[in-house]
Structure formats: C-alpha cells, structure tokens
Design a protein around this motif. Structure first.
Motif, PDB file in Angstrom:
ATOM      1  N   PRO A  74      46.122  40.768  35.663  1.00  0.00           N
ATOM      2  CA  PRO A  74      47.387  39.997  35.473  1.00  0.00           C
ATOM      3  C   PRO A  74      47.904  39.018  36.543  1.00  0.00           C
ATOM      4  CG  PRO A  74      47.957  42.117  36.034  1.00  0.00           C
ATOM      5  CD  PRO A  74      46.704  42.125  35.646  1.00  0.00           C
ATOM      6  N   ASP A  75      47.400  39.287  37.814  1.00  0.00           N
ATOM      7  CA  ASP A  75      47.620  38.470  38.999  1.00  0.00           C
ATOM      8  C   ASP A  75      46.343  37.695  39.315  1.00  0.00           C
ATOM      9  OD1 ASP A  75      50.096  39.798  39.152  1.00  0.00           O
ATOM     10  OD2 ASP A  75      49.275  41.544  40.192  1.00  0.00           O
ATOM     11  N   ALA A  76      45.294  37.612  38.533  1.00  0.00           N
ATOM     12  CA  ALA A  76      44.053  37.023  39.126  1.00  0.00           C
ATOM     13  C   ALA A  76      44.130  35.574  38.830  1.00  0.00           C
ATOM     14  CB  ALA A  76      42.852  37.578  38.272  1.00  0.00           C
ATOM     15  N   PHE A  90      36.107  50.602  37.411  1.00  0.00           N
ATOM     16  CA  PHE A  90      35.067  50.172  37.007  1.00  0.00           C
ATOM     17  C   PHE A  90      35.117  48.711  36.830  1.00  0.00           C
ATOM     18  CE2 PHE A  90      33.043  48.939  33.145  1.00  0.00           C
ATOM     19  CZ  PHE A  90      31.562  48.975  33.311  1.00  0.00           C
ATOM     20  N   TRP A  91      36.337  48.152  36.166  1.00  0.00           N
ATOM     21  CA  TRP A  91      36.160  46.788  35.983  1.00  0.00           C
ATOM     22  C   TRP A  91      36.322  46.101  37.234  1.00  0.00           C
ATOM     23  CZ3 TRP A  91      33.783  44.548  32.251  1.00  0.00           C
ATOM     24  CH2 TRP A  91      33.788  45.379  31.107  1.00  0.00           C
ATOM     25  N   ARG A  92      36.843  46.353  38.248  1.00  0.00           N
ATOM     26  CA  ARG A  92      36.870  46.018  39.719  1.00  0.00           C
ATOM     27  C   ARG A  92      35.660  45.971  40.130  1.00  0.00           C
ATOM     28  NH1 ARG A  92      40.091  43.806  43.958  1.00  0.00           N
ATOM     29  NH2 ARG A  92      38.399  42.983  45.217  1.00  0.00           N
ATOM     30  N   MET A 133      30.447   8.845  42.516  1.00  0.00           N
ATOM     31  CA  MET A 133      30.506   9.938  42.340  1.00  0.00           C
ATOM     32  C   MET A 133      31.889  10.764  42.830  1.00  0.00           C
ATOM     33  SD  MET A 133      28.666  12.630  41.297  1.00  0.00           S
ATOM     34  CE  MET A 133      28.636  14.370  41.479  1.00  0.00           C
ATOM     35  N   PRO A 134      32.735  11.545  41.889  1.00  0.00           N
ATOM     36  CA  PRO A 134      33.801  12.077  42.360  1.00  0.00           C
ATOM     37  C   PRO A 134      33.642  13.547  43.028  1.00  0.00           C
ATOM     38  CG  PRO A 134      33.821  12.230  39.880  1.00  0.00           C
ATOM     39  CD  PRO A 134      32.297  11.513  40.454  1.00  0.00           C
ATOM     40  N   VAL A 135      34.575  14.025  43.697  1.00  0.00           N
ATOM     41  CA  VAL A 135      34.380  15.537  43.952  1.00  0.00           C
ATOM     42  C   VAL A 135      34.605  16.573  42.918  1.00  0.00           C
ATOM     43  CG1 VAL A 135      35.342  17.307  45.540  1.00  0.00           C
ATOM     44  CG2 VAL A 135      34.984  14.960  46.330  1.00  0.00           C
ATOM     45  N   LEU A 136      33.887  17.401  42.626  1.00  0.00           N
ATOM     46  CA  LEU A 136      33.899  18.318  41.647  1.00  0.00           C
ATOM     47  C   LEU A 136      35.026  19.399  42.065  1.00  0.00           C
ATOM     48  CD1 LEU A 136      33.292  19.315  38.784  1.00  0.00           C
ATOM     49  CD2 LEU A 136      31.342  20.596  39.871  1.00  0.00           C
ATOM     50  N   ARG A 137      36.065  19.196  41.349  1.00  0.00           N
ATOM     51  CA  ARG A 137      37.236  20.270  41.584  1.00  0.00           C
ATOM     52  C   ARG A 137      37.365  21.244  40.624  1.00  0.00           C
ATOM     53  NH1 ARG A 137      40.284  15.460  42.787  1.00  0.00           N
ATOM     54  NH2 ARG A 137      42.303  16.584  41.620  1.00  0.00           N
ATOM     55  N   PHE A 138      38.064  22.348  40.732  1.00  0.00           N
ATOM     56  CA  PHE A 138      38.191  23.348  39.750  1.00  0.00           C
ATOM     57  C   PHE A 138      39.533  23.836  39.710  1.00  0.00           C
ATOM     58  CE2 PHE A 138      33.458  23.725  41.078  1.00  0.00           C
ATOM     59  CZ  PHE A 138      32.874  23.574  39.932  1.00  0.00           C
ATOM     60  N   GLU A 139      40.307  23.658  38.793  1.00  0.00           N
ATOM     61  CA  GLU A 139      41.897  23.910  38.551  1.00  0.00           C
ATOM     62  C   GLU A 139      41.752  25.452  38.242  1.00  0.00           C
ATOM     63  OE1 GLU A 139      44.559  22.298  39.000  1.00  0.00           O
ATOM     64  OE2 GLU A 139      43.298  20.472  38.973  1.00  0.00           O
ATOM     65  N   PRO A 140      42.371  26.411  39.284  1.00  0.00           N
ATOM     66  CA  PRO A 140      42.565  27.656  39.222  1.00  0.00           C
ATOM     67  C   PRO A 140      43.584  28.071  37.894  1.00  0.00           C
ATOM     68  CG  PRO A 140      44.172  26.932  41.021  1.00  0.00           C
ATOM     69  CD  PRO A 140      43.261  25.568  40.543  1.00  0.00           C
ATOM     70  N   ARG A 141      43.068  29.020  37.151  1.00  0.00           N
ATOM     71  CA  ARG A 141      43.804  29.582  35.817  1.00  0.00           C
ATOM     72  C   ARG A 141      44.046  31.032  35.837  1.00  0.00           C
ATOM     73  NH1 ARG A 141      46.231  26.145  33.875  1.00  0.00           N
ATOM     74  NH2 ARG A 141      46.028  26.669  31.627  1.00  0.00           N
ATOM     75  N   PHE A 186      30.562  43.079  41.760  1.00  0.00           N
ATOM     76  CA  PHE A 186      29.182  43.108  41.627  1.00  0.00           C
ATOM     77  C   PHE A 186      28.324  41.765  41.207  1.00  0.00           C
ATOM     78  CE2 PHE A 186      25.433  44.117  39.281  1.00  0.00           C
ATOM     79  CZ  PHE A 186      24.457  44.386  40.439  1.00  0.00           C
ATOM     80  N   ALA A 187      29.385  41.369  40.255  1.00  0.00           N
ATOM     81  CA  ALA A 187      29.037  40.005  39.649  1.00  0.00           C
ATOM     82  C   ALA A 187      29.216  38.818  40.391  1.00  0.00           C
ATOM     83  CB  ALA A 187      29.677  40.043  38.283  1.00  0.00           C
ATOM     84  N   GLU A 188      30.023  39.102  41.651  1.00  0.00           N
ATOM     85  CA  GLU A 188      30.526  38.001  42.719  1.00  0.00           C
ATOM     86  C   GLU A 188      31.260  36.866  41.602  1.00  0.00           C
ATOM     87  OE1 GLU A 188      27.103  36.700  44.586  1.00  0.00           O
ATOM     88  OE2 GLU A 188      26.992  38.861  45.683  1.00  0.00           O
ATOM     89  N   ILE A 189      32.283  37.302  40.892  1.00  0.00           N
ATOM     90  CA  ILE A 189      33.303  36.430  40.458  1.00  0.00           C
ATOM     91  C   ILE A 189      33.694  35.641  41.275  1.00  0.00           C
ATOM     92  CG2 ILE A 189      35.013  36.125  38.659  1.00  0.00           C
ATOM     93  CD1 ILE A 189      32.597  37.299  37.218  1.00  0.00           C
ATOM     94  N   GLN A 190      33.662  34.224  41.010  1.00  0.00           N
ATOM     95  CA  GLN A 190      34.239  33.337  42.088  1.00  0.00           C
ATOM     96  C   GLN A 190      35.923  33.298  41.379  1.00  0.00           C
ATOM     97  OE1 GLN A 190      32.054  31.480  44.329  1.00  0.00           O
ATOM     98  NE2 GLN A 190      30.891  33.315  43.237  1.00  0.00           N
ATOM     99  N   GLY A 191      36.701  33.525  42.393  1.00  0.00           N
ATOM    100  CA  GLY A 191      38.038  33.645  42.141  1.00  0.00           C
ATOM    101  C   GLY A 191      38.690  34.615  42.826  1.00  0.00           C
ATOM    102  N   ASP A 192      39.976  34.764  42.532  1.00  0.00           N
ATOM    103  CA  ASP A 192      40.765  35.882  43.489  1.00  0.00           C
ATOM    104  C   ASP A 192      41.286  37.009  42.108  1.00  0.00           C
ATOM    105  OD1 ASP A 192      42.528  37.342  44.728  1.00  0.00           O
ATOM    106  OD2 ASP A 192      44.021  35.817  45.340  1.00  0.00           O
ATOM    107  N   PRO A 193      40.767  38.133  42.325  1.00  0.00           N
ATOM    108  CA  PRO A 193      41.035  39.248  41.427  1.00  0.00           C
ATOM    109  C   PRO A 193      42.451  39.634  41.322  1.00  0.00           C
ATOM    110  CG  PRO A 193      40.040  40.304  43.246  1.00  0.00           C
ATOM    111  CD  PRO A 193      39.869  38.599  43.394  1.00  0.00           C
ATOM    112  N   GLY A 194      43.336  39.356  42.486  1.00  0.00           N
ATOM    113  CA  GLY A 194      44.552  39.900  42.641  1.00  0.00           C
ATOM    114  C   GLY A 194      44.632  41.369  42.990  1.00  0.00           C
ATOM    115  N   GLY A 195      45.763  41.844  42.794  1.00  0.00           N
ATOM    116  CA  GLY A 195      46.155  43.294  43.295  1.00  0.00           C
ATOM    117  C   GLY A 195      45.896  44.319  42.224  1.00  0.00           C
TER     118      GLY A 195
END
Length: 292
Positions: free
Chosen positions: A87-89, A55-57, A255-263, A62-71
């Motif tokens: 835990p691996d996302a 369900f949660w995957r 104007m700097p580049v907008l970067r997003f730190e992966p968490r 469906f929500a097109e979450i930006q990121g890597d869900p992991g395995g």
C-alpha cells in the motif's frame, strides 16, 4: 483410465536444477530470511502460503523491481483475498520494462509476408522517450486515458510504454472491431489520445482503419489528437481526420529525457474489456504492481 507406469518420463539433472532461477530464489530467501526450503518446491510453496508478506517481499527483491516497496507488504495477510498489497509502494511499469538500454533485441515484429522489424533496448527507450515527450507537450497527466485502435506491432508497444511512463492509463481494442464495438469500449473511458494504424493486413488482404478511427474520434469529444501509424504505406494519409497527426512527427525534434512518473502499486495501468455478450462491454481495470 489409470496407468501402471510410475517412472518419471523425464527428470532434470542436478546441474540443471542448480542453475534455475527458482533455485537462485530459494538461496536468496534463505540469505534474507533464514528460511531454508532445502531445494524443495513444495516446501517453498507452503512457506509462501504461511508467510505471504515475507514471500512477496522476497519476490520484489529477487526480481530487482525498480521502485520503493514501502514498509508494508500486505495490510492484512489473513484477508486473502481482500488485503491491499504494497500500500505504500511507488513504482512505474515502463521503468521496469525499460531498465536495459543495450544492443540486445527487445522487440521483434514479423508480418504476414515474413518481413521482419526489430528494436534493440536502446532504440526502444529512445522511441518511448520521444513519444512520451510529445505526449507531455500535449499536457497528458497521470490518470489520463489513452486508447489504441492498433494491430499487433512495435508501435503499439511503444505507445503503451510511453503512456505508462507518464502514469497515464492505456486501453486498446482490435482494429477489426466495427465503429460501434470500439465506441462501446472507448466511449466509457473518454481517452484524450487515440492511436491508430492506417490499416493492417489480414490473410493477405489490406484492411483500412482510418475511416473507423475518424468515426471514433468524431463520436468521442474528449479525443484531442489521433496519432496515425503507417502500416499499409510508407507515409500514411490522415483520412480527413481534423485532429490527426503522423506517428513520425510525434517522434521528431530534440531528444527529451525519459522520465518515469512514480505511481502507487494499486493505481490503474490498463483498461481491458469483457466480451460484451450480455450488454455493453464491462471495463476491467488492471493495476500497476499486480500487472508487473
């Protein structure tokens, strides 16, 4: 009391049901997993209980979450509560809120006098990028705490998004708190930056924030800068705070580049607080993925 009325007061049309996000989600679940809820909410709900990982995957996709869900979606679906989700996302909260960059209104602020201020998604991204760039110059790192002693206004949201884009942790309390109430909270988290307005308006009365912000900054040695947002005047005074800088100076320059730190999914995002009625307020930490 009981009622003899058994007729529904209102029911949606078939066309309206077919156009809902929930119906679209059911179709996406069927396409991805083969599970057919048959358009029945309660069948879908039961499936979410029987197969929480699937369900949660499906929600992530469906929500097109930006990121890597992991395995792995859930390390132990039988431990509810108690399991670790994704835990691996890796993902970034601000990246998901700032996925658009167009001319639609993203934020609207209306004050007590009905004065209206708004930012489009494109303008919001630009302000976040500029503030995050300044914060990077101050050496803000993932996990650093940033505090807001701010009213409900656009700048508060910009500061929060810039903080989370860097992987830092945002915490805030109302500017109508007294000095000790704010110190009881911020004193526990040792923030490196403090955002404050010069003041706010409540019930038609202008209320100063700078004197208390200065007291907070002097009492917490970890605070390196106090960023002052003008809300009572076009150009705020700095209230004699040695470490103070003006909001507009933080957003100036190239104007700097907008970067997003992966968490990680369970990394800290926000620190909120209990009421403090039974002692010093307790820090309540909210995670990146769960909050999103």
């Amino acid at each position: 009391m009981t009622s003899e009325t058994t007729e529904a007061l209102w029911s949606p049309t078939e066309e309206r049901i077919a156009s809902t996000q929930l119906t679209a989600f059911m179709h996406s679940v069927q396409d991805a997993t083969g599970f057919d809820a048959g358009g029945d909410y309660f069948v879908l709900h039961q499936w979410s209980l029987d197969e929480p990982a699937a369900f949660w995957r499906a929600v992530w996709d469906f929500a097109e979450i930006q990121g890597d869900p992991g395995g792995v979606v859930c390390d132990d679906p039988s431990a509810l509560p108690g399991c670790q989700w994704f835990p691996d996302a890796t993902l970034n909260f601000a990246e998901n809120l700032l996925r658009f960059a167009d001319d639609r209104e993203a934020l609207v602020e209306i004050d007590e006098s009905d004065a209206r201020c708004a930012l489009t998604y494109g303008q919001l991204r630009e302000q976040v990028a500029r503030l995050a760039g300044w914060m990077r110059q101050q050496g803000i790192q993932p996990g650093d705490r940033i505090a807001g002693f701010m009213p409900n206004c656009i700048e508060t949201v910009v500061a929060m998004l810039a903080t989370s884009s860097l992987g830092a942790v945002w915490s805030s309390c109302s500017p109508d708190f007294g000095k000790q109430g704010a110190l009881d909270r911020f004193g526990q988290i040792a923030p490196r930056l403090l955002f404050t307005a010069d003041g706010y308006v409540y019930n038609g009365k202008a209320c100063d924030s700078l004197s208390r912000a200065g007291d907070i900054a002097r009492a917490i040695p970890e605070i390196e800068h106090v960023v002052v947002v003008p809300k009572l005047s076009a150009r705020a005074a700095l209230g004699g705070i040695e470490t103070a800088v003006l909001w507009e100076s933080c957003l100036s320059g190239d104007m700097p580049v907008l970067r997003f730190e992966p968490r990680s999914f369970n990394d800290s995002l926000f620190i909120l607080y209990s009421s403090g009625t039974t002692g010093v307020p307790k820090c309540i930490v909210h995670g990146v993925g769960g909050t999103l």
